[in-house]
Design an enzyme around this catalytic site. Structure first.
Site, PDB file in Angstrom:
ATOM      1  N   HIS A   1      50.684  50.647  45.294  1.00 51.23           N
ATOM      2  CA  HIS A   1      50.242  51.431  46.416  1.00 51.23           C
ATOM      3  C   HIS A   1      51.689  52.159  47.117  1.00 51.23           C
ATOM      4  O   HIS A   1      51.510  53.245  47.176  1.00 51.23           O
ATOM      5  CB  HIS A   1      49.783  50.551  47.628  1.00 51.23           C
ATOM      6  CG  HIS A   1      48.162  50.201  47.517  1.00 51.23           C
ATOM      7  ND1 HIS A   1      47.628  51.453  47.584  1.00 51.23           N
ATOM      8  CD2 HIS A   1      47.629  49.261  47.385  1.00 51.23           C
ATOM      9  CE1 HIS A   1      46.208  50.892  47.335  1.00 51.23           C
ATOM     10  NE2 HIS A   1      46.108  49.602  47.425  1.00 51.23           N
TER      11      HIS A   1
ATOM     12  N   ASP B   1      42.480  52.166  47.017  1.00 50.50           N
ATOM     13  CA  ASP B   1      41.359  51.177  47.550  1.00 50.50           C
ATOM     14  C   ASP B   1      40.263  52.137  47.512  1.00 50.50           C
ATOM     15  O   ASP B   1      40.137  53.084  48.386  1.00 50.50           O
ATOM     16  CB  ASP B   1      41.627  50.297  48.599  1.00 50.50           C
ATOM     17  CG  ASP B   1      42.904  49.589  48.406  1.00 50.50           C
ATOM     18  OD1 ASP B   1      42.912  49.073  47.213  1.00 50.50           O
ATOM     19  OD2 ASP B   1      43.736  49.364  49.324  1.00 50.50           O
TER      20      ASP B   1
ATOM     21  N   GLU C   1      39.936  41.844  43.847  1.00 46.83           N
ATOM     22  CA  GLU C   1      39.261  42.839  44.834  1.00 46.83           C
ATOM     23  C   GLU C   1      38.757  43.788  43.935  1.00 46.83           C
ATOM     24  O   GLU C   1      39.263  44.543  43.130  1.00 46.83           O
ATOM     25  CB  GLU C   1      40.765  43.493  45.496  1.00 46.83           C
ATOM     26  CG  GLU C   1      41.660  42.589  46.305  1.00 46.83           C
ATOM     27  CD  GLU C   1      42.713  43.084  46.674  1.00 46.83           C
ATOM     28  OE1 GLU C   1      43.027  44.366  46.454  1.00 46.83           O
ATOM     29  OE2 GLU C   1      43.444  42.601  47.666  1.00 46.83           O
TER      30      GLU C   1
ATOM     31  N   HIS D   1      40.254  47.425  44.365  1.00 45.18           N
ATOM     32  CA  HIS D   1      41.446  48.088  44.028  1.00 45.18           C
ATOM     33  C   HIS D   1      41.816  48.420  42.662  1.00 45.18           C
ATOM     34  O   HIS D   1      41.417  47.878  41.623  1.00 45.18           O
ATOM     35  CB  HIS D   1      42.576  46.539  44.207  1.00 45.18           C
ATOM     36  CG  HIS D   1      43.896  47.166  44.098  1.00 45.18           C
ATOM     37  ND1 HIS D   1      44.814  47.716  45.132  1.00 45.18           N
ATOM     38  CD2 HIS D   1      44.821  47.018  42.954  1.00 45.18           C
ATOM     39  CE1 HIS D   1      46.075  47.763  44.737  1.00 45.18           C
ATOM     40  NE2 HIS D   1      46.104  47.536  43.430  1.00 45.18           N
TER      41      HIS D   1
END
Length: 248
Positions: A162, A169, A226, A229
């Site tokens: 990120h 996301d 996740e 993500h």
């Protein structure tokens, strides 16, 4: 003779009195309505609103000619994305706002891959909705202080993808903006958010699979814990960044 002069003199006085009493001829209502001197404040506002509505939208920019590592604001290149930038609000696991304003920046190569993936999603009746994009490294330190667990938060010393502008996301929404059911909210830390958790209703598994297979098709890879993500494979080796975007 004297009577005639007296008669005409009286007639002249009567005509003068008549003209004074009548004054100037009045204009018709139509003439008054067309005169700019009698425009009401409401009329003036209407004119200003029409002028504003005629302002043409600035055309979307092109990514052509930009270096792959350049950071760009994604909204400048497409109208087909939806945004719910959680870290610009307190609706996140930090329980506080850590971005000054909601923006989605990525590297150019990430933006190109997102545009291509979203084009396919749109053809199937969906759009990408963003929860987070590029994240300043200073924000990564705040997250690590709250959740110092590399299973959920990247160690800020090494940095997250990120922080490099290569991770997003996301979820999917219909063209009308309704979110697809992915089984949990964004940033849910638990087994229900795992990709390998198949103990979920079939429609949730199908929604996650649609997101995952399409993103992988355009160069992204997911992480086990996740469902939201995605990292761009080509963005892993870029440098960590810590710039903050300007707010309006």
């Amino acid at each position: 003779m004297k009577s005639a002069r007296f008669y005409f003199k009286c007639l002249g006085v009567i005509m003068m009195l008549f003209m004074i009493g009548c004054g100037e001829p009045k204009k018709s209502g139509k003439e008054n309505a067309e005169s700019p001197e009698v425009l009401s404040p409401q009329d003036t506002l209407s004119i200003e609103e029409v002028q504003v509505s005629r302002v043409e939208k600035v055309p979307l920019k092109s990514l052509e000619g930009l270096a792959d590592t350049t950071f760009v604001r994604l909204a400048d290149y497409s109208d087909d994305f939806v945004y719910d930038m959680r870290y610009a609000t307190d609706n996140n696991f930090l329980k506080e706002q850590v971005y000054d304003c909601a923006e989605c920046y990525t590297r150019v190569k990430t933006a190109k891959a997102l545009l291509a993936a979203n084009k396919e999603f749109v053809s199937k009746g969906f759009k990408i909705k963003f929860f987070d994009c590029y994240r300043p490294n200073s924000v990564q330190y705040k997250m690590w202080a709250i959740v110092p667990n590399p299973q959920y938060v990247a160690n800020p010393v090494k940095g997250s993808i990120h922080n490099k502008g290569g991770a997003v996301d996301i979820t999917l929404v219909t063209l009308e903006g309704e979110e697809l059911d992915m089984g949990t909210d964004f940033d849910f830390f638990g087994k229900r958010a795992y990709h390998d958790n198949l103990d979920l209703p079939q429609h949730i598994l199908e929604n996650r699979l649609l997101l995952k297979e399409t993103m992988e098709k355009y160069g992204f890879w997911s992480i086990r814990t996740e469902w939201w993500h995605y990292n761009l494979s080509a963005g892993s080796n870029d440098k960590v960044a810590n710039f903050k975007w300007d707010c309006p």
